[in-house]
Design a protein around this motif. Structure first.
Motif, PDB file in Angstrom:
ATOM      1  N   ALA A  11       0.875  -1.262   0.010  1.00  0.00           N
ATOM      2  CA  ALA A  11       0.000   0.031  -0.080  1.00  0.00           C
ATOM      3  C   ALA A  11       0.727   1.267   0.025  1.00  0.00           C
ATOM      4  N   ILE A  12       0.305   2.213  -0.419  1.00  0.00           N
ATOM      5  CA  ILE A  12       1.076   3.661  -0.079  1.00  0.00           C
ATOM      6  C   ILE A  12       0.939   3.795   1.344  1.00  0.00           C
ATOM      7  N   GLU A  13       2.147   4.551   1.679  1.00  0.00           N
ATOM      8  CA  GLU A  13       2.348   4.644   3.103  1.00  0.00           C
ATOM      9  C   GLU A  13       1.261   5.082   3.909  1.00  0.00           C
ATOM     10  N   GLY A  14       1.076   4.351   4.861  1.00  0.00           N
ATOM     11  CA  GLY A  14       0.001   4.866   5.693  1.00  0.00           C
ATOM     12  C   GLY A  14      -1.662   4.305   5.510  1.00  0.00           C
ATOM     13  N   ARG A  15      -1.602   3.666   4.310  1.00  0.00           N
ATOM     14  CA  ARG A  15      -2.996   2.825   3.805  1.00  0.00           C
ATOM     15  C   ARG A  15      -3.020   1.619   3.985  1.00  0.00           C
ATOM     16  N   GLY A  16      -2.066   0.880   4.736  1.00  0.00           N
ATOM     17  CA  GLY A  16      -1.966  -0.479   4.750  1.00  0.00           C
ATOM     18  C   GLY A  16      -3.287  -1.332   5.203  1.00  0.00           C
ATOM     19  N   GLU A  17      -4.012  -0.639   6.300  1.00  0.00           N
ATOM     20  CA  GLU A  17      -5.155  -1.181   6.702  1.00  0.00           C
ATOM     21  C   GLU A  17      -6.117  -1.025   5.819  1.00  0.00           C
ATOM     22  N   GLU A  18      -6.333   0.032   4.848  1.00  0.00           N
ATOM     23  CA  GLU A  18      -7.160  -0.045   3.934  1.00  0.00           C
ATOM     24  C   GLU A  18      -6.943  -0.965   2.883  1.00  0.00           C
ATOM     25  N   LEU A  19      -5.906  -1.255   2.545  1.00  0.00           N
ATOM     26  CA  LEU A  19      -5.483  -2.257   1.682  1.00  0.00           C
ATOM     27  C   LEU A  19      -5.810  -3.668   2.250  1.00  0.00           C
ATOM     28  N   LEU A  20      -5.639  -3.900   3.397  1.00  0.00           N
ATOM     29  CA  LEU A  20      -6.065  -5.059   4.076  1.00  0.00           C
ATOM     30  C   LEU A  20      -7.456  -5.405   4.014  1.00  0.00           C
ATOM     31  N   GLY A  21      -8.312  -4.395   4.268  1.00  0.00           N
ATOM     32  CA  GLY A  21      -9.683  -4.259   4.472  1.00  0.00           C
ATOM     33  C   GLY A  21     -10.401  -4.624   2.991  1.00  0.00           C
ATOM     34  N   TRP A  22      -9.601  -3.847   2.069  1.00  0.00           N
ATOM     35  CA  TRP A  22      -9.958  -4.145   0.543  1.00  0.00           C
ATOM     36  C   TRP A  22      -9.838  -5.702   0.207  1.00  0.00           C
ATOM     37  N   ALA A  23      -8.653  -6.193   0.515  1.00  0.00           N
ATOM     38  CA  ALA A  23      -8.306  -7.558  -0.091  1.00  0.00           C
ATOM     39  C   ALA A  23      -9.210  -8.514   0.767  1.00  0.00           C
ATOM     40  N   ARG A  24      -9.490  -8.324   2.008  1.00  0.00           N
ATOM     41  CA  ARG A  24     -10.405  -9.291   2.785  1.00  0.00           C
ATOM     42  C   ARG A  24     -11.754  -9.309   2.187  1.00  0.00           C
ATOM     43  N   GLU A  25     -12.178  -8.127   1.608  1.00  0.00           N
ATOM     44  CA  GLU A  25     -13.526  -8.003   0.872  1.00  0.00           C
ATOM     45  C   GLU A  25     -13.666  -8.797  -0.472  1.00  0.00           C
ATOM     46  N   GLN A  26     -12.582  -9.018  -0.918  1.00  0.00           N
ATOM     47  CA  GLN A  26     -12.645  -9.462  -2.384  1.00  0.00           C
ATOM     48  C   GLN A  26     -13.136 -11.096  -2.275  1.00  0.00           C
ATOM     49  N   GLY A  27     -14.074 -11.250  -3.001  1.00  0.00           N
ATOM     50  CA  GLY A  27     -14.748 -12.606  -3.357  1.00  0.00           C
ATOM     51  C   GLY A  27     -14.131 -13.238  -4.468  1.00  0.00           C
ATOM     52  N   LEU A  28     -14.124 -14.456  -4.482  1.00  0.00           N
ATOM     53  CA  LEU A  28     -13.676 -15.259  -5.724  1.00  0.00           C
ATOM     54  C   LEU A  28     -14.782 -15.939  -6.450  1.00  0.00           C
ATOM     55  N   PRO A  29     -14.850 -16.123  -7.606  1.00  0.00           N
ATOM     56  CA  PRO A  29     -15.930 -16.762  -8.626  1.00  0.00           C
ATOM     57  C   PRO A  29     -16.390 -18.227  -7.831  1.00  0.00           C
ATOM     58  N   ARG A  30     -15.114 -18.603  -7.235  1.00  0.00           N
ATOM     59  CA  ARG A  30     -15.440 -20.097  -6.816  1.00  0.00           C
ATOM     60  C   ARG A  30     -14.512 -20.315  -5.681  1.00  0.00           C
ATOM     61  N   GLU A  31     -14.912 -21.193  -4.430  1.00  0.00           N
ATOM     62  CA  GLU A  31     -14.054 -21.301  -3.176  1.00  0.00           C
ATOM     63  C   GLU A  31     -12.811 -22.169  -3.167  1.00  0.00           C
ATOM     64  N   PRO A  32     -11.957 -21.304  -2.855  1.00  0.00           N
ATOM     65  CA  PRO A  32     -10.570 -22.260  -2.911  1.00  0.00           C
ATOM     66  C   PRO A  32     -10.488 -23.320  -1.588  1.00  0.00           C
ATOM     67  N   LEU A  33      -9.754 -24.125  -1.691  1.00  0.00           N
ATOM     68  CA  LEU A  33      -9.759 -25.415  -0.479  1.00  0.00           C
ATOM     69  C   LEU A  33      -9.261 -24.695   0.894  1.00  0.00           C
ATOM     70  N   ARG A  34      -8.715 -23.483   0.647  1.00  0.00           N
ATOM     71  CA  ARG A  34      -8.272 -22.540   1.767  1.00  0.00           C
ATOM     72  C   ARG A  34      -7.813 -21.211   1.296  1.00  0.00           C
ATOM     73  N   ARG A  35      -7.943 -20.203   2.129  1.00  0.00           N
ATOM     74  CA  ARG A  35      -7.636 -18.815   2.038  1.00  0.00           C
ATOM     75  C   ARG A  35      -7.116 -18.331   2.936  1.00  0.00           C
ATOM     76  N   GLU A  36      -5.828 -17.738   3.016  1.00  0.00           N
ATOM     77  CA  GLU A  36      -5.352 -17.006   4.342  1.00  0.00           C
ATOM     78  C   GLU A  36      -4.492 -15.652   3.857  1.00  0.00           C
ATOM     79  N   THR A  37      -4.895 -14.870   4.834  1.00  0.00           N
ATOM     80  CA  THR A  37      -4.269 -13.391   4.659  1.00  0.00           C
ATOM     81  C   THR A  37      -3.340 -13.042   5.426  1.00  0.00           C
TER      82      THR A  37
END
Length: 85
Positions: A11-37
């Motif tokens: 992320a741009i400096e200071g926006r790490g929490e925003e990037l983390l939140g964005w990544a966690r919100e992203q769905g995928l068209p199908r479910e993986p066996l496992r997903r870890e952030t």
């Protein structure tokens, strides 16, 4: 066979929490066996997904983050699992 997809962004400096939140919100068209952030120093976010797939099979991946949120292009890697030791 198990394939792991790794997606890493800084992320741009200071926006790490925003990037983390964005990544966690992203769905995928199908479910993986496992997903870890993960998060790391320098406002980096890593998402690993595991799939039951062949080494070259097309798989869903997280998209590019919104313009202005990251400081560089997203890094992506694909690995084939060799099992645990």
């Amino acid at each position: 066979m198990t394939v792991a997809l790794m997606w890493e962004a800084r992320a741009i400096e200071g926006r790490g929490e925003e990037l983390l939140g964005w990544a966690r919100e992203q769905g995928l068209p199908r479910e993986p066996l496992r997903r870890e952030t993960f998060r790391a120093a320098q406002d980096r976010v890593l998402v690993v997904t595991w799939w039951d797939a062949g080494p070259h099979e097309p798989l869903p991946e997280l998209p590019e983050p919104p313009h202005g949120l990251v400081s560089r292009a997203v890094h992506r890697w694909r690995f084939e699992s060799l099992g645990t030791e």
